[in-house]
Design a protein around this motif. Structure first.
Motif, PDB file in Angstrom:
ATOM      1  N   HIS A   1       0.830  -1.205   0.000  1.00 21.36           N
ATOM      2  CA  HIS A   1       0.000   0.000   0.000  1.00 21.36           C
ATOM      3  C   HIS A   1       0.863   1.254   0.000  1.00 21.36           C
ATOM      4  O   HIS A   1       2.091   1.170   0.147  1.00 21.36           O
TER       5      HIS A   1
ATOM      6  N   ASP B   1       0.890   5.403   1.607  1.00 19.82           N
ATOM      7  CA  ASP B   1       0.273   6.390   2.487  1.00 19.82           C
ATOM      8  C   ASP B   1       0.005   7.636   1.655  1.00 19.82           C
ATOM      9  O   ASP B   1       0.857   8.047   0.843  1.00 19.82           O
TER      10      ASP B   1
ATOM     11  N   GLU C   1      -4.206  -8.082   6.652  1.00 21.15           N
ATOM     12  CA  GLU C   1      -4.186  -6.616   6.547  1.00 21.15           C
ATOM     13  C   GLU C   1      -5.551  -6.125   6.998  1.00 21.15           C
ATOM     14  O   GLU C   1      -6.581  -6.577   6.495  1.00 21.15           O
TER      15      GLU C   1
ATOM     16  N   GLN D   1      -3.622  11.884   7.079  1.00 19.68           N
ATOM     17  CA  GLN D   1      -2.872  10.839   6.365  1.00 19.68           C
ATOM     18  C   GLN D   1      -3.591   9.505   6.497  1.00 19.68           C
ATOM     19  O   GLN D   1      -4.051   9.162   7.585  1.00 19.68           O
ATOM     20  N   ARG D   2      -3.732   8.775   5.401  1.00 17.58           N
ATOM     21  CA  ARG D   2      -4.372   7.456   5.421  1.00 17.58           C
ATOM     22  C   ARG D   2      -3.592   6.517   4.489  1.00 17.58           C
ATOM     23  O   ARG D   2      -2.904   6.963   3.584  1.00 17.58           O
ATOM     24  N   SER D   3      -3.832   5.220   4.689  1.00 15.88           N
ATOM     25  CA  SER D   3      -3.190   4.207   3.839  1.00 15.88           C
ATOM     26  C   SER D   3      -4.173   3.718   2.781  1.00 15.88           C
ATOM     27  O   SER D   3      -5.364   3.549   3.088  1.00 15.88           O
ATOM     28  N   TYR D   4      -3.690   3.470   1.572  1.00 19.86           N
ATOM     29  CA  TYR D   4      -4.524   2.862   0.519  1.00 19.86           C
ATOM     30  C   TYR D   4      -3.717   1.805  -0.224  1.00 19.86           C
ATOM     31  O   TYR D   4      -2.587   2.056  -0.650  1.00 19.86           O
ATOM     32  N   SER D   5      -4.337   0.640  -0.381  1.00 18.12           N
ATOM     33  CA  SER D   5      -3.680  -0.451  -1.092  1.00 18.12           C
ATOM     34  C   SER D   5      -3.609  -0.137  -2.578  1.00 18.12           C
ATOM     35  O   SER D   5      -4.483   0.546  -3.117  1.00 18.12           O
TER      36      SER D   5
ATOM     37  N   ILE E   1       4.671   0.377   0.896  1.00 13.92           N
ATOM     38  CA  ILE E   1       4.787  -0.047   2.287  1.00 13.92           C
ATOM     39  C   ILE E   1       4.114  -1.423   2.425  1.00 13.92           C
ATOM     40  O   ILE E   1       3.120  -1.688   1.757  1.00 13.92           O
TER      41      ILE E   1
ATOM     42  N   GLY F   1       5.722   5.458  -0.177  1.00 18.44           N
ATOM     43  CA  GLY F   1       5.641   4.012  -0.213  1.00 18.44           C
ATOM     44  C   GLY F   1       6.561   3.461  -1.289  1.00 18.44           C
ATOM     45  O   GLY F   1       7.417   4.186  -1.787  1.00 18.44           O
TER      46      GLY F   1
END
Ligand SMILES: Cc1cc2nc3c(=O)[nH]c(=O)nc-3n(C[C@H](O)[C@H](O)[C@H](O)COP(=O)(O)OP(=O)(O)OC[C@H]3O[C@@H](n4cnc5c(N)ncnc54)[C@H](O)[C@@H]3O)c2cc1C
Length: 238
Positions: free
Chosen positions: A42, A44, A234, A56-60, A103, A101
């Motif tokens: 993913h 960020d 995940e 801030q967020r995570s995305y695959s 990541i 990333g």
């Protein structure tokens, strides 16, 4: 060799936006990391407001490395969601955002990892599994794989047409889809048993989705005899 994640923030340009379902949109981003990640990883994303406030967020990553110089994210718009709301209501083609990333090397798969490969996804948790399926289809379609996919309804399912087409044409790829709100059932011991019978004993297992879904799926798999050490998870939150 241990891969050290690259934590530099970089500019990425939105090159395309498209609907995927009523709640999910696809975003193509032009970025330097486009061909330097493993399916499952993913990024960020960081947004900065004019007053300096940051979220801030995570995305695959949904796409497999394809030489296009872009990656695809698939983002579900959540009610009142700070970052998903920005993507759904404000972001436009041509906008630049910051990302870093890739990541998450543990939650990634490449053909050298082999199979049988068991993928278990709930809702938008299918996104990193889609990247693995796309990569497998492009470079190693002979590796046995099965996707066990649960979504609220058929209409809520991400890329279901693509996945069904792949399962119909790629040797060794199976799909078990359950729609929890339209008469189908949740993933349970019987669905897991069906998956293991169809696929054979997996050597790699990836589970992704909301936190309760991931916990339930992992428990069911271990109860069905899958070694805990094979299972990678995940959690998207929720
Ligand atoms: C490794 C990783 C990969 C991820 N990949 C994706 C992806 O590919 N696509 C995607 O859409 N999301 C993904 N997520 C979730 C994403 O990072 C955000 O949590 C999500 O977009 C919500 O952020 P927001 O700012 O819009 O909502 P927020 O403003 O943080 O929260 C709004 C409301 O939604 C609830 N909420 C927060 N997250 C979730 C969730 N995941 N499900 C349900 N309710 C939630 C909160 O409790 C709150 O009530 C991923 C998360 C992780 C950790």
């Amino acid at each position: 060799m241990i891969e050290v994640p690259d934590f530099r923030w970089r500019q990425a340009l939105i090159t395309a936006i498209a609907p995927v379902t009523a709640r999910v949109k696809s975003f193509r981003l032009r970025t330097e990391i486009a061909d330097a990640y493993r399916p499952g990883q993913h990024v960020d994303v960081r947004l900065t407001a004019e007053d300096g406030y940051r979220a801030q967020r995570s995305y695959s990553i949904a796409s497999a490395p394809d030489g296009s110089g872009t990656i695809e994210l698939m983002i579900e718009g959540l009610e009142g969601g700070e970052v998903s709301g920005f993507f759904h209501e404000i972001a436009e083609v041509g906008d630049a955002i910051e990302l870093r990333g890739p990541i998450g090397g543990a939650f990634s798969w490449g053909p050298a990892d082999g199979g049988p490969l068991l993928l278990v996804g709930g809702g938008s948790g299918v996104v990193p599994l889609l990247a693995m399926l796309r990569h497998r289809g492009a470079v190693a379609p002979e590796i046995p794989a099965l996707l066990l996919y649960s979504a609220r309804t058929r209409g809520d399912a991400i890329a279901l047409d693509e996945i069904e087409a792949r399962a119909g044409t790629e040797p060794g790829l199976s799909l078990i889809f359950t729609a929890t709100r339209s008469g189908g059932r949740r993933i349970d011991a019987a669905t897991v048993a069906e998956a293991l019978t169809t696929l054979g004993h997996p050597t790699r297992v990836f589970i992704c989705g909301a936190t309760p879904f991931v916990g339930t799926a992992a428990t069911l798999l271990v109860e069905a005899g899958v070694a805990p050490g094979l299972i990678r998870t995940e959690r998207f939150g929720g």
